[in-house]
Design a protein around this motif. Structure first.
Motif, PDB file in Angstrom:
ATOM      1  N   PRO A  86       0.814  -1.215   0.000  1.00 63.16           N
ATOM      2  CA  PRO A  86       0.000   0.000   0.000  1.00 63.16           C
ATOM      3  C   PRO A  86       0.854   1.275   0.000  1.00 63.16           C
ATOM      4  N   VAL A  87       0.348   2.273  -0.724  1.00 66.37           N
ATOM      5  CA  VAL A  87       1.018   3.567  -0.813  1.00 66.37           C
ATOM      6  C   VAL A  87       0.042   4.629  -0.316  1.00 66.37           C
ATOM      7  N   GLU A  88       0.534   5.543   0.528  1.00 68.18           N
ATOM      8  CA  GLU A  88      -0.305   6.629   1.008  1.00 68.18           C
ATOM      9  C   GLU A  88      -0.248   7.784   0.015  1.00 68.18           C
ATOM     10  N   VAL A  89      -1.421   8.169  -0.490  1.00 72.10           N
ATOM     11  CA  VAL A  89      -1.514   9.241  -1.483  1.00 72.10           C
ATOM     12  C   VAL A  89      -2.273  10.412  -0.849  1.00 72.10           C
ATOM     13  N   PRO A  90      -1.587  11.533  -0.634  1.00 70.59           N
ATOM     14  CA  PRO A  90      -2.256  12.678  -0.005  1.00 70.59           C
ATOM     15  C   PRO A  90      -3.212  13.381  -0.961  1.00 70.59           C
ATOM     16  N   PHE A  91      -4.211  14.028  -0.390  1.00 70.04           N
ATOM     17  CA  PHE A  91      -5.097  14.891  -1.171  1.00 70.04           C
ATOM     18  C   PHE A  91      -5.294  16.180  -0.397  1.00 70.04           C
ATOM     19  N   GLN A  92      -5.634  17.241  -1.144  1.00 63.05           N
ATOM     20  CA  GLN A  92      -5.709  18.576  -0.572  1.00 63.05           C
ATOM     21  C   GLN A  92      -7.089  19.198  -0.774  1.00 63.05           C
ATOM     22  N   VAL A  93      -7.354  20.233  -0.025  1.00 60.30           N
ATOM     23  CA  VAL A  93      -8.581  21.014  -0.203  1.00 60.30           C
ATOM     24  C   VAL A  93      -8.630  21.505  -1.645  1.00 60.30           C
ATOM     25  N   GLY A  94      -9.788  21.344  -2.260  1.00 60.27           N
ATOM     26  CA  GLY A  94      -9.977  21.791  -3.637  1.00 60.27           C
ATOM     27  C   GLY A  94      -9.806  20.694  -4.675  1.00 60.27           C
ATOM     28  N   ASP A  95      -9.215  19.552  -4.309  1.00 62.76           N
ATOM     29  CA  ASP A  95      -9.098  18.447  -5.262  1.00 62.76           C
ATOM     30  C   ASP A  95     -10.500  17.981  -5.662  1.00 62.76           C
ATOM     31  N   ALA A  96     -10.643  17.483  -6.873  1.00 62.45           N
ATOM     32  CA  ALA A  96     -11.928  16.998  -7.380  1.00 62.45           C
ATOM     33  C   ALA A  96     -12.003  15.482  -7.220  1.00 62.45           C
ATOM     34  N   VAL A  97     -13.179  14.971  -6.894  1.00 59.56           N
ATOM     35  CA  VAL A  97     -13.390  13.538  -6.693  1.00 59.56           C
ATOM     36  C   VAL A  97     -14.721  13.145  -7.338  1.00 59.56           C
ATOM     37  N   LEU A  98     -14.773  11.926  -7.902  1.00 60.05           N
ATOM     38  CA  LEU A  98     -16.011  11.383  -8.477  1.00 60.05           C
ATOM     39  C   LEU A  98     -16.479  10.249  -7.582  1.00 60.05           C
ATOM     40  N   VAL A  99     -17.732  10.339  -7.147  1.00 54.49           N
ATOM     41  CA  VAL A  99     -18.298   9.366  -6.215  1.00 54.49           C
ATOM     42  C   VAL A  99     -19.474   8.662  -6.880  1.00 54.49           C
ATOM     43  N   GLY A 100     -19.498   7.328  -6.776  1.00 53.82           N
ATOM     44  CA  GLY A 100     -20.586   6.544  -7.351  1.00 53.82           C
ATOM     45  C   GLY A 100     -21.869   6.685  -6.550  1.00 53.82           C
ATOM     46  N   ALA A 101     -22.979   6.187  -7.101  1.00 50.76           N
ATOM     47  CA  ALA A 101     -24.294   6.299  -6.476  1.00 50.76           C
ATOM     48  C   ALA A 101     -24.325   5.678  -5.083  1.00 50.76           C
ATOM     49  N   GLY A 102     -23.545   4.629  -4.869  1.00 51.93           N
ATOM     50  CA  GLY A 102     -23.510   3.958  -3.569  1.00 51.93           C
ATOM     51  C   GLY A 102     -22.480   4.533  -2.614  1.00 51.93           C
ATOM     52  N   GLY A 103     -21.809   5.609  -3.011  1.00 48.37           N
ATOM     53  CA  GLY A 103     -20.827   6.240  -2.136  1.00 48.37           C
ATOM     54  C   GLY A 103     -19.393   5.802  -2.365  1.00 48.37           C
ATOM     55  N   SER A 104     -19.169   4.876  -3.309  1.00 48.73           N
ATOM     56  CA  SER A 104     -17.796   4.431  -3.570  1.00 48.73           C
ATOM     57  C   SER A 104     -17.054   5.450  -4.429  1.00 48.73           C
ATOM     58  N   ILE A 105     -15.752   5.518  -4.238  1.00 43.21           N
ATOM     59  CA  ILE A 105     -14.936   6.457  -4.999  1.00 43.21           C
ATOM     60  C   ILE A 105     -14.664   5.872  -6.385  1.00 43.21           C
ATOM     61  N   ILE A 106     -15.036   6.616  -7.419  1.00 49.20           N
ATOM     62  CA  ILE A 106     -14.793   6.206  -8.797  1.00 49.20           C
ATOM     63  C   ILE A 106     -13.462   6.807  -9.265  1.00 49.20           C
ATOM     64  N   VAL A 107     -13.271   8.100  -8.998  1.00 52.83           N
ATOM     65  CA  VAL A 107     -12.002   8.785  -9.278  1.00 52.83           C
ATOM     66  C   VAL A 107     -11.535   9.368  -7.955  1.00 52.83           C
ATOM     67  N   ALA A 108     -10.380   8.902  -7.472  1.00 59.19           N
ATOM     68  CA  ALA A 108      -9.819   9.403  -6.222  1.00 59.19           C
ATOM     69  C   ALA A 108      -9.531  10.894  -6.341  1.00 59.19           C
ATOM     70  N   PRO A 109      -9.450  11.596  -5.215  1.00 58.22           N
ATOM     71  CA  PRO A 109      -9.182  13.037  -5.278  1.00 58.22           C
ATOM     72  C   PRO A 109      -8.035  13.351  -6.226  1.00 58.22           C
ATOM     73  N   LEU A 110      -8.305  14.291  -7.120  1.00 56.46           N
ATOM     74  CA  LEU A 110      -7.384  14.631  -8.196  1.00 56.46           C
ATOM     75  C   LEU A 110      -7.065  16.117  -8.122  1.00 56.46           C
ATOM     76  N   SER A 111      -5.788  16.433  -8.058  1.00 57.25           N
ATOM     77  CA  SER A 111      -5.359  17.830  -8.011  1.00 57.25           C
ATOM     78  C   SER A 111      -5.362  18.419  -9.415  1.00 57.25           C
ATOM     79  N   PHE A 112      -5.277  19.731  -9.484  1.00 54.48           N
ATOM     80  CA  PHE A 112      -5.189  20.397 -10.776  1.00 54.48           C
ATOM     81  C   PHE A 112      -3.931  19.931 -11.513  1.00 54.48           C
ATOM     82  N   ASP A 113      -2.808  19.796 -10.780  1.00 55.47           N
ATOM     83  CA  ASP A 113      -1.570  19.310 -11.405  1.00 55.47           C
ATOM     84  C   ASP A 113      -1.739  17.894 -11.947  1.00 55.47           C
ATOM     85  N   GLY A 114      -2.432  17.034 -11.198  1.00 51.98           N
ATOM     86  CA  GLY A 114      -2.673  15.675 -11.659  1.00 51.98           C
ATOM     87  C   GLY A 114      -3.529  15.639 -12.912  1.00 51.98           C
TER      88      GLY A 114
END
Length: 107
Positions: free
Chosen positions: A35-63
């Motif tokens: 496992p790798v710890e991937v930080p996320f910051q305020v303002g990152d965008a995330v896509l969440v499925g209908a059941g609450g699962s993460i579809i796209v993990a928090p993504l920074s503008f740089d990412g």
């Protein structure tokens, strides 16, 4: 399971939502060497499925910019990856809403 504090900015017919992160944190994601710890910051965008699962993990503008650059440079792996398309769509909607109404970190 980690909780991601986020504010919904768009909800779609299939129940999926684009949200922007309101509190920094980190996700543990699987990798070849463990496992790798991937930080996320305020303002990152995330896509969440209908059941609450993460579809796209928090993504920074740089990412998101890195993914866009690979698409423009015709990187075959990125061009054929459906996840990259969802990540770019998430970034466009998530970051566009911040231009109109920026998200502030909760105290």
């Amino acid at each position: 399971m980690i909780e991601i504090h986020a504010h919904d900015v768009a909800v779609f017919e299939n129940g999926w939502k684009v949200a922007t992160v309101t509190r920094s944190g980190a996700l543990k994601l699987p990798a070849k060497d463990g496992p790798v710890e991937v930080p996320f910051q305020v303002g990152d965008a995330v896509l969440v499925g209908a059941g609450g699962s993460i579809i796209v993990a928090p993504l920074s503008f740089d990412g998101a910019t890195d993914i866009a650059r690979k698409v423009i440079e015709c990187d075959p792996r990125t061009l054929t990856d459906g996840h990259s398309l969802r990540a770019l769509a998430t970034a466009v909607i998530g970051f566009a809403t911040q231009i109109v109404a920026p998200v502030k970190e909760n105290a």
